[in-house]
Design an enzyme around this catalytic site. Structure first.
Site, PDB file in Angstrom:
ATOM      1  CD  GLU A 141       9.512  80.307  42.010  1.00  0.00           C
ATOM      2  OE1 GLU A 141       9.042  79.527  42.845  1.00  0.00           O
ATOM      3  OE2 GLU A 141      10.724  80.569  41.955  1.00  0.00           O
ATOM      4  CG  HIS A 196      13.479  78.615  43.184  1.00  0.00           C
ATOM      5  ND1 HIS A 196      12.587  79.640  43.381  1.00  0.00           N
ATOM      6  CD2 HIS A 196      14.321  78.641  44.258  1.00  0.00           C
ATOM      7  CE1 HIS A 196      12.883  80.267  44.510  1.00  0.00           C
ATOM      8  NE2 HIS A 196      13.907  79.678  45.059  1.00  0.00           N
ATOM      9  CB  SER A 222      13.186  80.205  48.281  1.00  0.00           C
ATOM     10  OG  SER A 222      14.009  81.095  47.553  1.00  0.00           O
TER      11      SER A 222
END
Length: 215
Positions: free
Chosen positions: A134, A62, A109
């Protein structure tokens, strides 16, 4: 921004020996109830995948660097199907690919913002439409509370501002400027609290501001 993580066993990840760096699988699946009590419903991705002004980035954990590109992102009857290619010659991307093939990382994720929600009022939500920000390859399940605990522990044990800044850069992927700013803000909050420890909600708010790239 919220996150949802699927383990390698659930994403049906596949590799193509003829295409180094290529992999495919599901970044999200429909119908299940996750640990947060959320269920993503079919159709949740249809609008966000159409007419995007910017591509969906392929990131590491992330907050890490962009490590490749998504060649395909589409919603099917199972969930959000993706095909990705990790950047050749990128040092982080090469390490990530090796870890993926070895099964040493957890999986994929998504980072998203909920748009249409059916809140049951008992901790359960149906996510009917989301804004996809994203999709990351991640090494472990995303758990903001655990990250907060790690940072609080580091702050409690740190002997200097530099030690805290170093922790944020090494463990959290913060730039030096963001690490300095976040530490200064935490100290400011701490001075304003009657209790000796910061409130979890306040630290969580800081992480929401600093941790994720805005696309």
């Amino acid at each position: 921004m919220e996150r949802k993580t699927l383990n390698l066993e659930a994403i049906d990840v596949k590799f193509d020996a003829a295409r180094p760096g290529f992999f495919s699988g599901y970044a999200s699946k429909f119908g299940g109830v996750d640990s947060y009590g959320d269920t993503i419903l079919p159709g949740a991705y249809k609008k966000t995948l159409k007419k995007r002004s910017r591509p969906i980035q392929l990131r590491w954990n992330h907050w890490g660097p962009v490590i490749g590109k998504w060649l395909k992102t589409e919603e099917d009857e199972q969930g959000l199907y993706v095909e990705g290619e990790l950047t050749p010659g990128h040092s982080v991307a090469q390490d990530v690919y090796a870890s993926l093939k070895h099964g040493a990382v957890t999986g994929l994720s998504i980072g998203f913002r909920p748009v249409q929600i059916n809140d049951h009022g008992d901790g359960r939500r149906d996510l009917k439409e989301i804004d996809l920000i994203e999709i990351s390859v991640v090494e472990s399940p995303a758990d903001l509370a655990a990250q907060i605990g790690d940072v609080k522990s580091a702050i409690d044990q740190a002997q200097s501002l530099k030690e805290i800044e170093a922790f944020l850069r090494d463990a959290g992927g913060f730039s030096r400027a963001d690490a300095v700013t976040l530490v200064a803000r935490i100290k400011s909050l701490a001075r304003g609290e009657r209790e000796p420890e910061l409130k979890t909600a306040e630290i969580a708010g800081l992480f929401q501001h600093f941790q994720f790239p805005q696309l």
